[in-house]
Design an enzyme around this catalytic site. Structure first.
Site, PDB file in Angstrom:
ATOM      1  N   ASP A  67       0.872  -1.180   0.000  1.00 27.66           N
ATOM      2  CA  ASP A  67       0.000   0.000   0.000  1.00 27.66           C
ATOM      3  C   ASP A  67       0.913   1.236   0.000  1.00 27.66           C
ATOM      4  OD1 ASP A  67      -2.096   1.774   0.162  1.00 27.66           O
ATOM      5  OD2 ASP A  67      -2.541   1.398   2.275  1.00 27.66           O
ATOM      6  N   GLN A 176      -3.502  -5.540   5.805  1.00 25.45           N
ATOM      7  CA  GLN A 176      -3.340  -4.449   6.768  1.00 25.45           C
ATOM      8  C   GLN A 176      -4.283  -4.617   7.958  1.00 25.45           C
ATOM      9  OE1 GLN A 176      -4.160  -1.434   3.851  1.00 25.45           O
ATOM     10  NE2 GLN A 176      -2.219  -0.402   4.210  1.00 25.45           N
ATOM     11  N   ASP A 208      -3.280   9.167   9.997  1.00 29.47           N
ATOM     12  CA  ASP A 208      -3.923   8.488   8.877  1.00 29.47           C
ATOM     13  C   ASP A 208      -5.176   7.746   9.335  1.00 29.47           C
ATOM     14  OD1 ASP A 208      -3.633   7.377   6.061  1.00 29.47           O
ATOM     15  OD2 ASP A 208      -3.710   5.518   7.206  1.00 29.47           O
ATOM     16  N   GLU A 215     -13.802   0.088  17.103  1.00 26.89           N
ATOM     17  CA  GLU A 215     -14.991  -0.572  16.558  1.00 26.89           C
ATOM     18  C   GLU A 215     -16.017  -0.728  17.672  1.00 26.89           C
ATOM     19  OE1 GLU A 215     -11.887  -2.123  16.624  1.00 26.89           O
ATOM     20  OE2 GLU A 215     -11.375  -1.190  14.713  1.00 26.89           O
ATOM     21  N   GLU A 250      -6.683  12.948   9.183  1.00 24.83           N
ATOM     22  CA  GLU A 250      -7.173  12.472   7.888  1.00 24.83           C
ATOM     23  C   GLU A 250      -8.484  11.747   8.143  1.00 24.83           C
ATOM     24  OE1 GLU A 250      -6.991   9.689   4.091  1.00 24.83           O
ATOM     25  OE2 GLU A 250      -6.542   8.946   6.077  1.00 24.83           O
TER      26      GLU A 250
END
Ligand code: NOJ
Length: 548
Positions: A67, A176, A208, A215, A250
Protein backbone atom coordinates in the site's frame (compact mmCIF):
# COMPACT_ATOMS: atom_id res chain seq x y z
CA UNK A 1 15.15 15.79 23.58
CA UNK A 2 13.71 18.53 21.38
CA UNK A 3 10.60 19.95 23.09
CA UNK A 4 10.32 23.13 21.02
CA UNK A 5 10.20 22.07 17.38
CA UNK A 6 11.58 24.21 14.59
CA UNK A 7 8.79 26.79 14.33
CA UNK A 8 8.78 29.97 16.39
CA UNK A 9 5.05 30.65 16.29
CA UNK A 10 2.80 28.03 17.90
CA UNK A 11 0.22 28.69 15.15
CA UNK A 12 2.79 28.32 12.33
CA UNK A 13 0.58 25.83 10.49
CA UNK A 14 -2.00 28.57 9.82
CA UNK A 15 0.44 30.48 7.63
CA UNK A 16 2.01 27.40 6.07
CA UNK A 17 2.14 26.30 2.46
CA UNK A 18 2.44 22.51 2.57
CA UNK A 19 4.00 20.37 -0.18
CA UNK A 20 3.19 16.66 -0.27
CA UNK A 21 5.76 14.28 -1.72
CA UNK A 22 6.92 10.70 -1.71
CA UNK A 23 10.64 10.09 -1.10
CA UNK A 24 10.40 7.10 -3.46
CA UNK A 25 9.40 9.19 -6.47
CA UNK A 26 10.96 12.61 -5.85
CA UNK A 27 14.69 12.34 -6.57
CA UNK A 28 17.14 9.46 -6.71
CA UNK A 29 20.45 10.36 -5.05
CA UNK A 30 22.32 7.06 -5.52
CA UNK A 31 21.03 6.20 -8.99
CA UNK A 32 19.54 2.83 -8.10
CA UNK A 33 16.18 3.72 -9.66
CA UNK A 34 14.37 4.58 -6.42
CA UNK A 35 14.07 8.03 -4.86
CA UNK A 36 15.81 8.52 -1.52
CA UNK A 37 16.59 11.04 1.22
CA UNK A 38 19.89 12.06 -0.40
CA UNK A 39 18.01 12.94 -3.55
CA UNK A 40 15.37 14.82 -1.59
CA UNK A 41 18.01 16.83 0.27
CA UNK A 42 19.45 17.91 -3.08
CA UNK A 43 16.05 19.31 -4.06
CA UNK A 44 15.31 21.32 -0.92
CA UNK A 45 16.41 24.56 -2.55
CA UNK A 46 13.83 23.97 -5.27
CA UNK A 47 11.10 23.68 -2.63
CA UNK A 48 12.33 26.74 -0.77
CA UNK A 49 12.31 28.73 -4.02
CA UNK A 50 8.77 27.60 -4.73
CA UNK A 51 7.79 29.11 -1.40
CA UNK A 52 6.93 25.88 0.38
CA UNK A 53 7.10 26.22 4.18
CA UNK A 54 6.28 22.66 5.24
CA UNK A 55 7.11 19.32 3.62
CA UNK A 56 4.73 16.42 4.11
CA UNK A 57 6.42 13.07 3.54
CA UNK A 58 4.35 10.03 2.60
CA UNK A 59 5.31 6.91 4.63
CA UNK A 60 9.03 6.10 4.37
CA UNK A 61 9.23 3.26 6.91
CA UNK A 62 10.26 -0.36 6.33
CA UNK A 63 7.31 -1.93 4.56
CA UNK A 64 6.41 -4.59 1.98
CA UNK A 65 5.02 -1.61 -0.02
CA UNK A 66 1.75 -3.27 -0.88
CA UNK A 67 0.00 0.00 0.00
CA UNK A 68 2.94 2.23 -0.98
CA UNK A 69 4.20 2.29 2.59
CA UNK A 70 0.92 2.71 4.49
CA UNK A 71 1.53 -0.95 5.34
CA UNK A 72 4.20 -0.41 7.98
CA UNK A 73 6.43 -3.26 9.17
CA UNK A 74 8.62 -1.17 11.49
CA UNK A 75 7.61 2.24 12.85
CA UNK A 76 11.05 3.17 14.11
CA UNK A 77 13.23 3.03 11.04
CA UNK A 78 13.64 4.14 7.43
CA UNK A 79 12.99 1.86 4.47
CA UNK A 80 16.52 0.85 3.41
CA UNK A 81 15.86 1.72 -0.24
CA UNK A 82 15.31 5.37 0.79
CA UNK A 83 18.42 5.57 2.99
CA UNK A 84 19.20 5.23 6.68
CA UNK A 85 17.86 6.94 9.78
CA UNK A 86 20.93 9.19 9.66
CA UNK A 87 19.82 10.37 6.18
CA UNK A 88 16.40 11.22 7.55
CA UNK A 89 18.01 13.21 10.35
CA UNK A 90 20.12 15.08 7.86
CA UNK A 91 17.07 15.81 5.73
CA UNK A 92 15.22 17.12 8.79
CA UNK A 93 18.09 19.39 9.78
CA UNK A 94 18.49 20.64 6.20
CA UNK A 95 14.78 21.45 5.90
CA UNK A 96 14.84 23.25 9.24
CA UNK A 97 17.91 25.23 8.19
CA UNK A 98 15.87 26.56 5.29
CA UNK A 99 13.02 27.50 7.61
CA UNK A 100 10.79 24.64 6.48
CA UNK A 101 8.80 22.44 8.83
CA UNK A 102 8.42 18.69 8.31
CA UNK A 103 5.28 16.58 8.64
CA UNK A 104 5.39 12.77 8.59
CA UNK A 105 2.76 10.05 8.80
CA UNK A 106 1.51 8.42 11.98
CA UNK A 107 -0.39 5.43 10.65
CA UNK A 108 -2.06 4.07 13.75
CA UNK A 109 -5.22 2.39 12.50
CA UNK A 110 -3.38 -0.59 11.03
CA UNK A 111 0.01 -2.16 10.39
CA UNK A 112 1.33 -4.49 7.70
CA UNK A 113 0.65 -8.16 8.34
CA UNK A 114 4.47 -8.41 8.26
CA UNK A 115 4.80 -6.24 11.39
CA UNK A 116 6.28 -8.29 14.27
CA UNK A 117 3.25 -7.34 16.40
CA UNK A 118 0.97 -9.16 13.97
CA UNK A 119 3.27 -12.15 13.55
CA UNK A 120 3.38 -12.41 17.35
CA UNK A 121 -0.38 -11.96 17.67
CA UNK A 122 -1.20 -14.83 15.30
CA UNK A 123 0.79 -17.26 17.41
CA UNK A 124 -0.15 -15.96 20.85
CA UNK A 125 -2.92 -17.65 22.85
CA UNK A 126 -6.40 -16.23 22.33
CA UNK A 127 -7.16 -13.62 24.97
CA UNK A 128 -3.50 -12.74 25.60
CA UNK A 129 -2.24 -9.15 25.46
CA UNK A 130 -0.13 -10.06 22.42
CA UNK A 131 -3.03 -11.60 20.51
CA UNK A 132 -5.21 -8.65 21.40
CA UNK A 133 -2.98 -6.15 19.61
CA UNK A 134 -5.39 -6.76 16.72
CA UNK A 135 -9.14 -7.25 16.39
CA UNK A 136 -10.16 -10.92 16.15
CA UNK A 137 -13.42 -12.80 15.81
CA UNK A 138 -14.63 -16.35 15.36
CA UNK A 139 -17.35 -15.19 13.05
CA UNK A 140 -17.75 -12.63 10.30
CA UNK A 141 -21.13 -11.67 11.76
CA UNK A 142 -19.44 -9.23 14.11
CA UNK A 143 -19.72 -5.53 13.05
CA UNK A 144 -22.03 -6.55 10.23
CA UNK A 145 -22.91 -3.89 7.68
CA UNK A 146 -19.77 -1.80 8.10
CA UNK A 147 -18.90 -0.39 4.68
CA UNK A 148 -15.89 -1.59 2.70
CA UNK A 149 -13.50 1.19 1.67
CA UNK A 150 -11.32 -0.51 -0.95
CA UNK A 151 -14.28 -1.81 -2.91
CA UNK A 152 -12.15 -2.86 -5.90
CA UNK A 153 -10.02 -5.33 -3.97
CA UNK A 154 -11.81 -6.34 -0.76
CA UNK A 155 -15.01 -8.30 -0.36
CA UNK A 156 -15.10 -8.23 3.44
CA UNK A 157 -13.57 -6.40 6.39
CA UNK A 158 -12.67 -9.81 7.90
CA UNK A 159 -9.95 -12.19 6.73
CA UNK A 160 -9.32 -15.68 8.06
CA UNK A 161 -5.93 -16.44 9.56
CA UNK A 162 -5.00 -20.12 9.70
CA UNK A 163 -2.35 -19.73 12.33
CA UNK A 164 -4.61 -17.91 14.74
CA UNK A 165 -7.66 -19.94 13.79
CA UNK A 166 -9.70 -16.75 13.73
CA UNK A 167 -10.74 -13.86 11.53
CA UNK A 168 -8.96 -10.50 11.84
CA UNK A 169 -10.52 -7.10 11.14
CA UNK A 170 -9.18 -4.70 8.50
CA UNK A 171 -10.79 -1.55 7.10
CA UNK A 172 -8.34 -1.39 4.19
CA UNK A 173 -6.38 -4.14 2.40
CA UNK A 174 -6.52 -7.64 3.89
CA UNK A 175 -2.75 -7.42 4.43
CA UNK A 176 -3.34 -4.45 6.77
CA UNK A 177 -4.83 -5.74 10.04
CA UNK A 178 -6.41 -3.06 12.24
CA UNK A 179 -4.81 -2.42 15.63
CA UNK A 180 -7.04 -2.91 18.67
CA UNK A 181 -7.38 0.26 20.72
CA UNK A 182 -9.37 -1.55 23.38
CA UNK A 183 -6.02 -3.00 24.41
CA UNK A 184 -4.22 -0.23 26.37
CA UNK A 185 -0.82 -1.71 25.42
CA UNK A 186 -1.48 -0.68 21.79
CA UNK A 187 -1.74 3.03 22.50
CA UNK A 188 1.27 2.82 24.83
CA UNK A 189 3.35 1.41 21.98
CA UNK A 190 2.08 3.98 19.48
CA UNK A 191 2.83 6.84 21.86
CA UNK A 192 6.38 5.52 22.06
CA UNK A 193 6.54 5.66 18.26
CA UNK A 194 5.19 9.20 18.29
CA UNK A 195 7.81 10.34 20.83
CA UNK A 196 10.57 8.75 18.80
CA UNK A 197 9.88 11.06 15.85
CA UNK A 198 8.82 14.17 17.74
CA UNK A 199 11.93 14.05 19.92
CA UNK A 200 14.01 13.96 16.76
CA UNK A 201 12.41 17.28 15.81
CA UNK A 202 9.58 16.35 13.45
CA UNK A 203 7.09 19.24 13.49
CA UNK A 204 3.82 17.63 12.53
CA UNK A 205 2.08 14.28 12.23
CA UNK A 206 -0.66 13.35 9.80
CA UNK A 207 -2.95 10.94 11.60
CA UNK A 208 -3.92 8.49 8.88
CA UNK A 209 -7.41 6.98 8.70
CA UNK A 210 -8.44 8.07 12.19
CA UNK A 211 -12.23 7.65 11.96
CA UNK A 212 -11.72 3.89 12.12
CA UNK A 213 -9.59 3.47 15.25
CA UNK A 214 -12.24 1.91 17.50
CA UNK A 215 -14.99 -0.57 16.56
CA UNK A 216 -18.35 -0.77 18.31
CA UNK A 217 -21.17 -3.24 17.62
CA UNK A 218 -24.29 -1.70 16.13
CA UNK A 219 -22.46 1.32 14.69
CA UNK A 220 -20.75 2.10 11.38
CA UNK A 221 -17.49 1.69 13.34
CA UNK A 222 -16.59 5.22 12.22
CA UNK A 223 -16.23 8.30 14.45
CA UNK A 224 -17.31 6.45 17.62
CA UNK A 225 -16.80 8.41 20.88
CA UNK A 226 -14.01 6.06 22.02
CA UNK A 227 -12.00 7.00 18.91
CA UNK A 228 -12.12 10.62 20.02
CA UNK A 229 -10.93 9.55 23.49
CA UNK A 230 -7.84 8.02 21.85
CA UNK A 231 -7.10 11.20 19.90
CA UNK A 232 -7.51 13.36 23.00
CA UNK A 233 -4.97 11.17 24.76
CA UNK A 234 -2.53 11.54 21.90
CA UNK A 235 -2.98 15.32 21.90
CA UNK A 236 -2.59 15.59 25.67
CA UNK A 237 0.63 13.61 25.42
CA UNK A 238 1.98 15.91 22.69
CA UNK A 239 1.04 19.05 24.63
CA UNK A 240 2.58 17.73 27.84
CA UNK A 241 5.98 17.25 26.24
CA UNK A 242 6.37 19.50 23.20
CA UNK A 243 5.60 22.95 21.85
CA UNK A 244 4.85 24.19 18.33
CA UNK A 245 3.93 20.77 16.96
CA UNK A 246 0.85 19.97 14.90
CA UNK A 247 -1.52 17.04 14.42
CA UNK A 248 -3.47 16.78 11.15
CA UNK A 249 -6.58 14.60 10.97
CA UNK A 250 -7.17 12.47 7.89
CA UNK A 251 -10.90 11.88 8.24
CA UNK A 252 -12.80 11.53 4.99
CA UNK A 253 -16.20 12.40 6.44
CA UNK A 254 -18.89 15.07 6.17
CA UNK A 255 -18.06 18.51 7.64
CA UNK A 256 -19.73 18.06 11.02
CA UNK A 257 -18.02 14.67 11.53
CA UNK A 258 -14.65 16.08 10.45
CA UNK A 259 -15.20 19.03 12.79
CA UNK A 260 -15.33 16.61 15.72
CA UNK A 261 -11.65 15.71 15.13
CA UNK A 262 -10.69 19.24 16.17
CA UNK A 263 -12.66 18.82 19.42
CA UNK A 264 -12.56 21.83 21.69
CA UNK A 265 -9.03 22.50 20.50
CA UNK A 266 -8.04 19.33 22.38
CA UNK A 267 -7.87 16.83 19.49
CA UNK A 268 -6.12 17.66 16.20
CA UNK A 269 -4.87 21.13 15.25
CA UNK A 270 -5.89 20.64 11.65
CA UNK A 271 -8.21 18.48 9.58
CA UNK A 272 -8.43 17.96 5.83
CA UNK A 273 -11.53 19.56 4.36
CA UNK A 274 -12.43 16.45 2.35
CA UNK A 275 -15.97 17.46 1.32
CA UNK A 276 -14.81 20.73 -0.26
CA UNK A 277 -12.41 19.09 -2.73
CA UNK A 278 -14.80 17.25 -5.10
CA UNK A 279 -17.17 20.23 -4.95
CA UNK A 280 -14.52 22.54 -6.35
CA UNK A 281 -14.34 20.28 -9.40
CA UNK A 282 -18.12 20.07 -9.56
CA UNK A 283 -18.59 23.83 -9.40
CA UNK A 284 -16.06 24.26 -12.19
CA UNK A 285 -17.69 21.69 -14.46
CA UNK A 286 -21.27 22.86 -13.84
CA UNK A 287 -20.13 26.49 -14.01
CA UNK A 288 -22.18 27.15 -10.92
CA UNK A 289 -21.06 28.10 -7.42
CA UNK A 290 -23.87 26.18 -5.72
CA UNK A 291 -21.85 23.10 -4.64
CA UNK A 292 -19.28 25.40 -3.03
CA UNK A 293 -21.82 27.64 -1.36
CA UNK A 294 -23.66 24.61 0.04
CA UNK A 295 -20.62 22.90 1.49
CA UNK A 296 -19.24 26.10 2.96
CA UNK A 297 -22.62 26.73 4.59
CA UNK A 298 -22.47 23.26 6.14
CA UNK A 299 -18.91 23.84 7.37
CA UNK A 300 -19.09 24.61 11.10
CA UNK A 301 -16.85 27.17 12.75
CA UNK A 302 -13.69 25.80 14.36
CA UNK A 303 -11.69 26.70 17.49
CA UNK A 304 -9.26 29.64 17.11
CA UNK A 305 -6.18 27.44 17.30
CA UNK A 306 -7.48 25.09 14.59
CA UNK A 307 -7.23 25.17 10.83
CA UNK A 308 -8.62 23.42 7.74
CA UNK A 309 -6.18 21.70 5.38
CA UNK A 310 -7.17 22.38 1.77
CA UNK A 311 -6.10 20.40 -1.27
CA UNK A 312 -6.99 19.86 -4.90
CA UNK A 313 -5.25 16.54 -5.46
CA UNK A 314 -3.15 14.12 -3.46
CA UNK A 315 -1.61 10.65 -3.71
CA UNK A 316 -5.03 8.96 -3.54
CA UNK A 317 -8.00 8.94 -5.87
CA UNK A 318 -10.26 11.98 -6.06
CA UNK A 319 -12.62 10.48 -3.53
CA UNK A 320 -16.37 10.54 -4.15
CA UNK A 321 -17.40 8.88 -0.90
CA UNK A 322 -18.80 12.06 0.61
CA UNK A 323 -21.04 13.26 -2.24
CA UNK A 324 -24.63 12.26 -3.09
CA UNK A 325 -25.34 9.45 -5.59
CA UNK A 326 -26.33 11.97 -8.27
CA UNK A 327 -23.24 14.05 -7.69
CA UNK A 328 -21.06 10.94 -7.90
CA UNK A 329 -22.64 9.90 -11.20
CA UNK A 330 -22.07 13.39 -12.51
CA UNK A 331 -18.43 13.47 -11.42
CA UNK A 332 -17.70 10.06 -12.97
CA UNK A 333 -19.26 11.22 -16.21
CA UNK A 334 -17.54 14.59 -16.25
CA UNK A 335 -14.07 13.58 -15.11
CA UNK A 336 -13.49 9.90 -15.92
CA UNK A 337 -14.60 9.09 -19.45
CA UNK A 338 -12.42 5.97 -19.49
CA UNK A 339 -13.39 3.42 -16.79
CA UNK A 340 -9.67 2.87 -16.16
CA UNK A 341 -9.64 6.34 -14.62
CA UNK A 342 -11.75 5.03 -11.74
CA UNK A 343 -10.65 3.19 -8.64
CA UNK A 344 -12.67 2.27 -5.55
CA UNK A 345 -15.14 5.13 -5.02
CA UNK A 346 -13.20 7.77 -6.89
CA UNK A 347 -11.12 8.99 -9.82
CA UNK A 348 -7.38 8.33 -10.05
CA UNK A 349 -6.13 11.33 -12.01
CA UNK A 350 -3.85 14.27 -11.46
CA UNK A 351 -4.87 17.91 -11.50
CA UNK A 352 -3.75 18.90 -15.02
CA UNK A 353 -5.39 15.98 -16.87
CA UNK A 354 -8.58 16.41 -14.79
CA UNK A 355 -8.73 19.98 -16.06
CA UNK A 356 -7.89 18.92 -19.63
CA UNK A 357 -4.58 20.72 -19.30
CA UNK A 358 -6.43 24.03 -19.52
CA UNK A 359 -4.08 26.57 -18.00
CA UNK A 360 -6.89 28.95 -17.05
CA UNK A 361 -8.80 26.25 -15.20
CA UNK A 362 -5.64 25.14 -13.43
CA UNK A 363 -4.97 28.72 -12.33
CA UNK A 364 -8.57 29.25 -11.27
CA UNK A 365 -8.68 26.20 -8.98
CA UNK A 366 -5.28 27.08 -7.55
CA UNK A 367 -6.45 30.64 -6.89
CA UNK A 368 -9.27 29.20 -4.78
CA UNK A 369 -6.94 26.72 -3.08
CA UNK A 370 -4.71 29.63 -2.09
CA UNK A 371 -7.47 32.01 -0.97
CA UNK A 372 -10.11 29.83 0.74
CA UNK A 373 -9.93 29.69 4.54
CA UNK A 374 -7.30 27.14 5.49
CA UNK A 375 -3.78 26.00 4.71
CA UNK A 376 -3.11 24.92 1.11
CA UNK A 377 -1.43 21.61 0.29
CA UNK A 378 0.22 21.20 -3.09
CA UNK A 379 0.79 17.70 -4.44
CA UNK A 380 4.28 17.28 -5.93
CA UNK A 381 4.33 17.74 -9.68
CA UNK A 382 1.05 19.63 -9.83
CA UNK A 383 3.02 22.88 -9.73
CA UNK A 384 4.38 22.02 -13.20
CA UNK A 385 1.18 20.39 -14.48
CA UNK A 386 2.36 16.78 -14.46
CA UNK A 387 0.15 14.12 -16.02
CA UNK A 388 -0.81 10.62 -14.90
CA UNK A 389 -0.71 7.06 -16.23
CA UNK A 390 -4.07 5.33 -15.95
CA UNK A 391 -2.58 2.03 -17.08
CA UNK A 392 -0.65 1.55 -13.85
CA UNK A 393 -2.44 -0.38 -11.11
CA UNK A 394 -4.07 0.90 -7.90
CA UNK A 395 -3.22 4.61 -7.45
CA UNK A 396 0.29 4.34 -8.91
CA UNK A 397 -0.70 6.36 -11.96
CA UNK A 398 -0.61 9.58 -9.91
CA UNK A 399 2.62 8.60 -8.13
CA UNK A 400 5.12 8.61 -11.00
CA UNK A 401 8.61 10.16 -10.67
CA UNK A 402 8.98 13.93 -10.48
CA UNK A 403 9.93 15.42 -13.84
CA UNK A 404 13.04 17.54 -13.33
CA UNK A 405 14.35 17.91 -16.87
CA UNK A 406 14.19 16.57 -20.41
CA UNK A 407 17.17 14.28 -19.74
CA UNK A 408 17.06 10.50 -19.37
CA UNK A 409 14.48 9.45 -16.77
CA UNK A 410 13.34 13.06 -16.58
CA UNK A 411 16.39 13.89 -14.48
CA UNK A 412 14.85 11.86 -11.64
CA UNK A 413 17.54 9.15 -11.72
CA UNK A 414 20.57 8.13 -13.75
CA UNK A 415 19.74 4.43 -13.39
CA UNK A 416 18.98 2.15 -16.30
CA UNK A 417 15.37 3.09 -17.17
CA UNK A 418 14.33 -0.57 -16.77
CA UNK A 419 15.39 -0.40 -13.14
CA UNK A 420 13.14 2.49 -12.08
CA UNK A 421 10.73 1.67 -9.26
CA UNK A 422 8.03 3.44 -11.25
CA UNK A 423 7.97 4.42 -14.96
CA UNK A 424 8.01 8.08 -15.91
CA UNK A 425 5.19 9.73 -17.82
CA UNK A 426 6.21 9.60 -21.46
CA UNK A 427 3.21 10.61 -23.54
CA UNK A 428 3.67 13.55 -25.91
CA UNK A 429 1.49 15.96 -23.92
CA UNK A 430 2.57 15.33 -20.32
CA UNK A 431 5.83 13.39 -20.78
CA UNK A 432 9.00 14.58 -19.09
CA UNK A 433 10.34 16.00 -22.33
CA UNK A 434 7.38 18.38 -22.54
CA UNK A 435 6.66 19.01 -18.84
CA UNK A 436 9.62 19.49 -16.52
CA UNK A 437 11.07 21.82 -13.92
CA UNK A 438 14.14 22.86 -15.89
CA UNK A 439 12.18 24.13 -18.87
CA UNK A 440 9.59 25.91 -16.72
CA UNK A 441 12.14 27.49 -14.44
CA UNK A 442 13.50 29.55 -17.35
CA UNK A 443 10.11 30.42 -18.78
CA UNK A 444 8.63 33.51 -17.09
CA UNK A 445 5.12 32.55 -18.16
CA UNK A 446 5.28 28.89 -17.07
CA UNK A 447 2.84 27.37 -14.61
CA UNK A 448 5.75 26.85 -12.21
CA UNK A 449 6.58 30.55 -12.17
CA UNK A 450 2.92 31.46 -11.85
CA UNK A 451 2.58 29.15 -8.84
CA UNK A 452 5.73 30.60 -7.28
CA UNK A 453 4.37 34.11 -7.68
CA UNK A 454 0.96 33.23 -6.22
CA UNK A 455 2.49 31.46 -3.24
CA UNK A 456 4.75 34.43 -2.62
CA UNK A 457 1.78 36.78 -2.74
CA UNK A 458 -0.26 34.64 -0.41
CA UNK A 459 2.57 34.54 2.11
CA UNK A 460 2.74 38.33 2.32
CA UNK A 461 -0.82 38.51 3.65
CA UNK A 462 -1.76 36.79 6.90
CA UNK A 463 -5.42 37.17 6.00
CA UNK A 464 -5.37 34.10 3.74
CA UNK A 465 -4.29 31.72 6.48
CA UNK A 466 -5.98 33.40 9.41
CA UNK A 467 -8.86 35.54 8.22
CA UNK A 468 -12.62 35.12 8.37
CA UNK A 469 -14.63 34.54 5.20
CA UNK A 470 -17.91 36.02 4.09
CA UNK A 471 -19.49 34.75 0.89
CA UNK A 472 -21.37 37.21 -1.32
CA UNK A 473 -24.42 36.15 -3.30
CA UNK A 474 -24.31 37.94 -6.67
CA UNK A 475 -27.19 37.16 -9.02
CA UNK A 476 -24.83 35.62 -11.59
CA UNK A 477 -24.42 32.02 -10.30
CA UNK A 478 -21.25 31.52 -12.32
CA UNK A 479 -19.40 33.93 -10.06
CA UNK A 480 -17.89 33.02 -6.67
CA UNK A 481 -17.11 36.07 -4.54
CA UNK A 482 -15.90 36.29 -0.95
CA UNK A 483 -14.35 38.74 1.46
CA UNK A 484 -11.52 37.65 3.74
CA UNK A 485 -10.62 39.72 6.78
CA UNK A 486 -7.92 39.53 9.45
CA UNK A 487 -7.19 42.48 11.74
CA UNK A 488 -6.84 45.41 9.32
CA UNK A 489 -6.17 43.24 6.25
CA UNK A 490 -9.17 42.88 3.95
CA UNK A 491 -9.23 41.04 0.63
CA UNK A 492 -12.04 40.63 -1.89
CA UNK A 493 -11.80 37.55 -4.13
CA UNK A 494 -13.94 37.15 -7.24
CA UNK A 495 -13.76 34.13 -9.56
CA UNK A 496 -15.50 33.21 -12.80
CA UNK A 497 -16.37 29.49 -13.09
CA UNK A 498 -17.50 29.88 -16.69
CA UNK A 499 -15.60 29.24 -19.89
CA UNK A 500 -17.06 32.50 -21.19
CA UNK A 501 -16.59 36.08 -20.02
CA UNK A 502 -19.09 37.09 -17.31
CA UNK A 503 -20.37 40.33 -15.80
CA UNK A 504 -21.10 40.61 -12.11
CA UNK A 505 -22.47 43.31 -9.87
CA UNK A 506 -21.58 43.00 -6.21
CA UNK A 507 -23.43 44.56 -3.28
CA UNK A 508 -20.73 45.76 -0.93
CA UNK A 509 -22.40 48.12 1.55
CA UNK A 510 -19.81 47.42 4.27
CA UNK A 511 -16.93 48.21 1.91
CA UNK A 512 -18.20 51.56 0.64
CA UNK A 513 -15.43 54.14 0.27
CA UNK A 514 -12.65 51.56 -0.03
CA UNK A 515 -10.42 51.25 -3.09
CA UNK A 516 -9.76 47.76 -4.48
CA UNK A 517 -6.18 47.18 -5.58
CA UNK A 518 -5.75 44.16 -7.82
CA UNK A 519 -3.01 42.24 -6.04
CA UNK A 520 -1.12 40.55 -8.89
CA UNK A 521 -0.38 43.75 -10.78
CA UNK A 522 -1.00 46.22 -7.95
CA UNK A 523 -3.53 47.98 -10.16
CA UNK A 524 -5.95 50.45 -8.63
CA UNK A 525 -9.63 49.88 -9.49
CA UNK A 526 -12.47 52.41 -9.10
CA UNK A 527 -13.52 53.17 -5.54
CA UNK A 528 -16.50 51.22 -4.11
CA UNK A 529 -19.48 53.56 -4.09
CA UNK A 530 -23.04 53.51 -2.80
CA UNK A 531 -24.50 51.38 -5.62
CA UNK A 532 -23.52 47.93 -6.89
CA UNK A 533 -19.89 47.39 -7.80
CA UNK A 534 -19.64 46.10 -11.37
CA UNK A 535 -16.85 43.92 -12.72
CA UNK A 536 -16.27 41.86 -15.86
CA UNK A 537 -14.24 38.69 -15.72
CA UNK A 538 -12.66 36.83 -18.62
CA UNK A 539 -13.16 33.07 -19.08
CA UNK A 540 -12.13 31.31 -15.83
CA UNK A 541 -10.78 34.67 -14.68
CA UNK A 542 -10.29 35.70 -11.08
CA UNK A 543 -9.35 38.78 -9.08
CA UNK A 544 -7.77 39.19 -5.68
CA UNK A 545 -8.29 42.75 -4.46
CA UNK A 546 -6.62 44.25 -1.46
CA UNK A 547 -9.05 46.80 -0.01
CA UNK A 548 -7.53 50.13 0.97
C1 NOJ B 1 -5.08 6.63 3.71
C2 NOJ B 1 -3.98 6.88 2.73
O1 NOJ B 1 -4.08 8.19 2.23
C3 NOJ B 1 -4.10 5.85 1.60
O2 NOJ B 1 -3.12 6.09 0.63
C4 NOJ B 1 -3.98 4.47 2.18
O3 NOJ B 1 -4.14 3.52 1.16
C5 NOJ B 1 -5.01 4.25 3.28
N1 NOJ B 1 -4.95 5.30 4.26
C6 NOJ B 1 -4.83 2.92 3.97
O4 NOJ B 1 -3.59 2.85 4.57
Amino acid sequence: MNPLGSAQDPLWYKDAVIYELHVRTFADGNDDGTGDFRGLISKLDYLAELGVTCIWLLPFFPSPLRDDGYDIADYLNVNASYGALSDFREFLASAHERGMQVMIELVINHTSDQHPWFQRARQAPAGSVERDFYVWSDSIEKYRGVRIIFTDTEKSNWTWDDKAGAYYWHRFFSHQPDLNFDNPAVLDELLRVMHFWLEMGVDALRLDAIPYLVEREGTSCENVPETHDVIRRIRADVDATYANRMLLAEANQMPNEVRAYLGEGDECHMAFHFPLMPRLFMALRTENRRPLAEIMEQTPSIPDTCQWALFLRNHDELTLEMVSDDERDYMYLAYSADPRMRVNVGIRRRLAPLLENNRRRIELLNSMLLSFPGTPIIYYGDEIGMGDNIYLGDRHGVRTPMQWSGDRNGGFSRANPSRLSSPLIMDPLYGYEAVNVEAQRDDPSSLLNWMRQMIKLRRVFKVFGRGTIEFLAPSNPKIVAYVRQYEDERVLCVANLSRFAQPVSLDLPDLQGLTPIEMLGYVEFPKIGAGSYCLSLGPYGFFWFELH
